[in-house]
Design a protein around this motif. Sequence first.
Motif, PDB file in Angstrom:
ATOM      1  N   SER A 170     -71.876  33.390   3.975  1.00  0.00           N
ATOM      2  CA  SER A 170     -71.985  34.807   3.652  1.00  0.00           C
ATOM      3  C   SER A 170     -70.595  35.430   3.723  1.00  0.00           C
ATOM      4  O   SER A 170     -69.666  34.838   4.271  1.00  0.00           O
ATOM      5  CB  SER A 170     -72.937  35.509   4.617  1.00  0.00           C
ATOM      6  OG  SER A 170     -72.487  35.369   5.943  1.00  0.00           O
ATOM      7  N   SER A 178     -72.632  21.290  -1.961  1.00  0.00           N
ATOM      8  CA  SER A 178     -72.193  22.588  -1.476  1.00  0.00           C
ATOM      9  C   SER A 178     -72.476  22.732   0.014  1.00  0.00           C
ATOM     10  O   SER A 178     -73.277  21.992   0.584  1.00  0.00           O
ATOM     11  CB  SER A 178     -72.916  23.694  -2.244  1.00  0.00           C
ATOM     12  OG  SER A 178     -74.304  23.631  -1.987  1.00  0.00           O
ATOM     13  N   LYS A 179     -71.811  23.701   0.611  1.00  0.00           N
ATOM     14  CA  LYS A 179     -72.011  23.965   2.024  1.00  0.00           C
ATOM     15  C   LYS A 179     -73.296  24.772   2.181  1.00  0.00           C
ATOM     16  O   LYS A 179     -73.276  26.004   2.203  1.00  0.00           O
ATOM     17  CB  LYS A 179     -70.823  24.716   2.598  1.00  0.00           C
ATOM     18  CG  LYS A 179     -69.564  23.892   2.589  1.00  0.00           C
ATOM     19  CD  LYS A 179     -68.401  24.662   3.163  1.00  0.00           C
ATOM     20  CE  LYS A 179     -67.156  23.820   3.137  1.00  0.00           C
ATOM     21  NZ  LYS A 179     -65.997  24.543   3.608  1.00  0.00           N
ATOM     22  N   GLN A 180     -74.410  24.030   2.238  1.00  0.00           N
ATOM     23  CA  GLN A 180     -75.719  24.661   2.272  1.00  0.00           C
ATOM     24  C   GLN A 180     -76.663  23.800   3.101  1.00  0.00           C
ATOM     25  O   GLN A 180     -76.652  22.571   2.995  1.00  0.00           O
ATOM     26  CB  GLN A 180     -76.243  24.804   0.850  1.00  0.00           C
ATOM     27  CG  GLN A 180     -77.564  25.481   0.742  1.00  0.00           C
ATOM     28  CD  GLN A 180     -77.983  25.675  -0.703  1.00  0.00           C
ATOM     29  OE1 GLN A 180     -77.251  25.330  -1.616  1.00  0.00           O
ATOM     30  NE2 GLN A 180     -79.158  26.212  -0.902  1.00  0.00           N
ATOM     31  N   CYS A 181     -77.497  24.443   3.912  1.00  0.00           N
ATOM     32  CA  CYS A 181     -78.491  23.734   4.709  1.00  0.00           C
ATOM     33  C   CYS A 181     -79.596  23.236   3.789  1.00  0.00           C
ATOM     34  O   CYS A 181     -80.119  23.989   2.975  1.00  0.00           O
ATOM     35  CB  CYS A 181     -79.063  24.665   5.775  1.00  0.00           C
ATOM     36  SG  CYS A 181     -80.387  23.926   6.755  1.00  0.00           S
ATOM     37  N   GLN A 182     -79.960  21.956   3.907  1.00  0.00           N
ATOM     38  CA  GLN A 182     -80.987  21.395   3.044  1.00  0.00           C
ATOM     39  C   GLN A 182     -82.384  21.866   3.417  1.00  0.00           C
ATOM     40  O   GLN A 182     -83.280  21.827   2.590  1.00  0.00           O
ATOM     41  CB  GLN A 182     -80.927  19.866   3.088  1.00  0.00           C
ATOM     42  CG  GLN A 182     -79.701  19.303   2.403  1.00  0.00           C
ATOM     43  CD  GLN A 182     -79.695  17.798   2.442  1.00  0.00           C
ATOM     44  OE1 GLN A 182     -79.655  17.208   3.509  1.00  0.00           O
ATOM     45  NE2 GLN A 182     -79.715  17.186   1.282  1.00  0.00           N
ATOM     46  N   SER A 187     -78.282  23.045   9.217  1.00  0.00           N
ATOM     47  CA  SER A 187     -77.672  23.987  10.154  1.00  0.00           C
ATOM     48  C   SER A 187     -78.317  23.787  11.522  1.00  0.00           C
ATOM     49  O   SER A 187     -79.336  23.094  11.657  1.00  0.00           O
ATOM     50  CB  SER A 187     -77.881  25.414   9.667  1.00  0.00           C
ATOM     51  OG  SER A 187     -79.256  25.711   9.607  1.00  0.00           O
ATOM     52  N   GLY A 193     -81.665  26.420   3.333  1.00  0.00           N
ATOM     53  CA  GLY A 193     -80.911  26.962   2.209  1.00  0.00           C
ATOM     54  C   GLY A 193     -79.844  27.953   2.623  1.00  0.00           C
ATOM     55  O   GLY A 193     -79.335  28.708   1.796  1.00  0.00           O
ATOM     56  N   THR A 194     -79.481  27.948   3.890  1.00  0.00           N
ATOM     57  CA  THR A 194     -78.470  28.866   4.402  1.00  0.00           C
ATOM     58  C   THR A 194     -77.127  28.569   3.769  1.00  0.00           C
ATOM     59  O   THR A 194     -76.675  27.423   3.754  1.00  0.00           O
ATOM     60  CB  THR A 194     -78.342  28.724   5.925  1.00  0.00           C
ATOM     61  OG1 THR A 194     -79.637  28.812   6.504  1.00  0.00           O
ATOM     62  CG2 THR A 194     -77.453  29.803   6.498  1.00  0.00           C
ATOM     63  N   ARG A 195     -76.483  29.588   3.217  1.00  0.00           N
ATOM     64  CA  ARG A 195     -75.168  29.455   2.593  1.00  0.00           C
ATOM     65  C   ARG A 195     -74.157  30.326   3.318  1.00  0.00           C
ATOM     66  O   ARG A 195     -74.521  31.109   4.181  1.00  0.00           O
ATOM     67  CB  ARG A 195     -75.225  29.912   1.136  1.00  0.00           C
ATOM     68  CG  ARG A 195     -76.053  29.052   0.254  1.00  0.00           C
ATOM     69  CD  ARG A 195     -76.008  29.565  -1.151  1.00  0.00           C
ATOM     70  NE  ARG A 195     -76.783  28.728  -2.038  1.00  0.00           N
ATOM     71  CZ  ARG A 195     -77.075  29.034  -3.273  1.00  0.00           C
ATOM     72  NH1 ARG A 195     -76.673  30.176  -3.781  1.00  0.00           N
ATOM     73  NH2 ARG A 195     -77.789  28.220  -4.012  1.00  0.00           N
TER      74      ARG A 195
END
Length: 79
Positions: free
Chosen positions: A13, A2-6, A52, A9-11
């Motif tokens: 919005s 998914s498009k998420q910072c490892q 990110s 955890g930023t997704r």
Amino acid sequence: MSKQCQILGTRASTGNRVSHSHRKTKRTFAPNLQSKRYWVPSQGRYVTLTVSAKGMKTIDRIGIEAALARIERRASHGR
């Protein structure tokens, strides 16, 4: 993946796209994700992370070892 910072955890919005006539339609704000390789001295290898721009700054601040420990804690909690 998914498009998420490892790291953080930023997704993505959600918000509104506002036209000139002020009509509102739904849109998403994607995080500024980058794929970056980091050298991990303790493991003697590179790891590639999807982070990110703010996550990169966090890694610079706390170090790659602490950042990997944070990823492991997050994975063990099921997030």
